[in-house]
Write a protein that holds these residues in place. Sequence first.
Motif, PDB file in Angstrom:
ATOM      1  N   LEU A 109      55.880  62.362  59.561  1.00 58.70           N
ATOM      2  CA  LEU A 109      57.067  61.759  58.933  1.00 58.70           C
ATOM      3  C   LEU A 109      56.776  61.348  57.490  1.00 58.70           C
ATOM      4  O   LEU A 109      57.640  61.502  56.615  1.00 58.70           O
ATOM      5  CB  LEU A 109      57.553  60.565  59.757  1.00 58.70           C
ATOM      6  N   ARG A 110      55.577  60.832  57.234  1.00 54.72           N
ATOM      7  CA  ARG A 110      55.212  60.479  55.859  1.00 54.72           C
ATOM      8  C   ARG A 110      55.193  61.722  54.971  1.00 54.72           C
ATOM      9  O   ARG A 110      55.647  61.688  53.826  1.00 54.72           O
ATOM     10  CB  ARG A 110      53.848  59.788  55.824  1.00 54.72           C
ATOM     11  N   SER A 111      54.649  62.795  55.511  1.00 52.93           N
ATOM     12  CA  SER A 111      54.604  64.041  54.735  1.00 52.93           C
ATOM     13  C   SER A 111      56.012  64.561  54.473  1.00 52.93           C
ATOM     14  O   SER A 111      56.328  65.004  53.360  1.00 52.93           O
ATOM     15  CB  SER A 111      53.730  65.038  55.481  1.00 52.93           C
ATOM     16  N   ARG A 112      56.872  64.483  55.497  1.00 54.13           N
ATOM     17  CA  ARG A 112      58.278  64.902  55.304  1.00 54.13           C
ATOM     18  C   ARG A 112      58.971  64.014  54.282  1.00 54.13           C
ATOM     19  O   ARG A 112      59.737  64.493  53.434  1.00 54.13           O
ATOM     20  CB  ARG A 112      59.038  64.841  56.629  1.00 54.13           C
ATOM     21  N   LEU A 113      58.713  62.687  54.359  1.00 57.08           N
ATOM     22  CA  LEU A 113      59.304  61.752  53.411  1.00 57.08           C
ATOM     23  C   LEU A 113      58.854  62.071  51.988  1.00 57.08           C
ATOM     24  O   LEU A 113      59.668  62.087  51.063  1.00 57.08           O
ATOM     25  CB  LEU A 113      58.923  60.323  53.781  1.00 57.08           C
ATOM     26  N   ALA A 114      57.552  62.359  51.835  1.00 56.43           N
ATOM     27  CA  ALA A 114      57.046  62.709  50.506  1.00 56.43           C
ATOM     28  C   ALA A 114      57.728  63.982  50.013  1.00 56.43           C
ATOM     29  O   ALA A 114      58.123  64.075  48.835  1.00 56.43           O
ATOM     30  CB  ALA A 114      55.533  62.889  50.547  1.00 56.43           C
ATOM     31  N   VAL A 117      61.265  63.051  49.058  1.00 56.06           N
ATOM     32  CA  VAL A 117      61.278  62.296  47.802  1.00 56.06           C
ATOM     33  C   VAL A 117      61.094  63.254  46.629  1.00 56.06           C
ATOM     34  O   VAL A 117      61.804  63.156  45.611  1.00 56.06           O
ATOM     35  CB  VAL A 117      60.188  61.193  47.821  1.00 56.06           C
ATOM     36  N   LYS A 118      60.168  64.224  46.761  1.00 54.23           N
ATOM     37  CA  LYS A 118      59.968  65.214  45.699  1.00 54.23           C
ATOM     38  C   LYS A 118      61.221  66.053  45.498  1.00 54.23           C
ATOM     39  O   LYS A 118      61.637  66.302  44.359  1.00 54.23           O
ATOM     40  CB  LYS A 118      58.785  66.134  46.035  1.00 54.23           C
ATOM     41  N   LYS A 124      67.466  65.306  41.312  1.00 55.76           N
ATOM     42  CA  LYS A 124      67.908  64.333  40.307  1.00 55.76           C
ATOM     43  C   LYS A 124      67.627  64.868  38.898  1.00 55.76           C
ATOM     44  O   LYS A 124      68.495  64.815  38.011  1.00 55.76           O
ATOM     45  CB  LYS A 124      67.202  62.989  40.521  1.00 55.76           C
ATOM     46  N   ASP A 125      66.398  65.371  38.724  1.00 56.92           N
ATOM     47  CA  ASP A 125      66.040  65.941  37.426  1.00 56.92           C
ATOM     48  C   ASP A 125      66.970  67.112  37.085  1.00 56.92           C
ATOM     49  O   ASP A 125      67.428  67.250  35.938  1.00 56.92           O
ATOM     50  CB  ASP A 125      64.575  66.401  37.409  1.00 56.92           C
TER      51      ASP A 125
END
Length: 152
Positions: A109-114, A117-118, A124-125
Amino acid sequence: MEACSVSESREDKMGGKNGGKKKGKKKVKKDEEDEKPKEEISELDKAYYLNQIQSLETKVRRSTTRCQQLDDAERHARAQYDKLQQDKTDIIKFLKDRLTARGDEVEELRSRLAGLVKAKQAEKDHYEVCLIIVSLTIYCETGWCLGLGSSG
């Protein structure tokens, strides 16, 4: 129980008839006593001894039964203890496996979240670049970029 007279008991305690003086004749007398035929046990004494034997045999049977019951109870308690130990071991193994699985799930889940986020930052960019392009396009179409703005 051998019948003995009171005088014999008293003589034994006092050390014989001479008040505790020992002589060599005493040993000879004992040997003569050993040669005498033993007195037969009376019927009352026989009944007493038989009663004692029966009583002791009953106690032995009761004690043996109690001992067997305690052995059975101890075996049962040991089996329960061993089962509880095995259950405890199984539960600990299960919980460790679950913890490992949860840890793996958290890491995923942390890897998916990262990654999200990317992706969000990239999106956004991208929208900021698009906004700048649209803003510049509008700015140039209105003439502001050439200094021909509609100021009067």
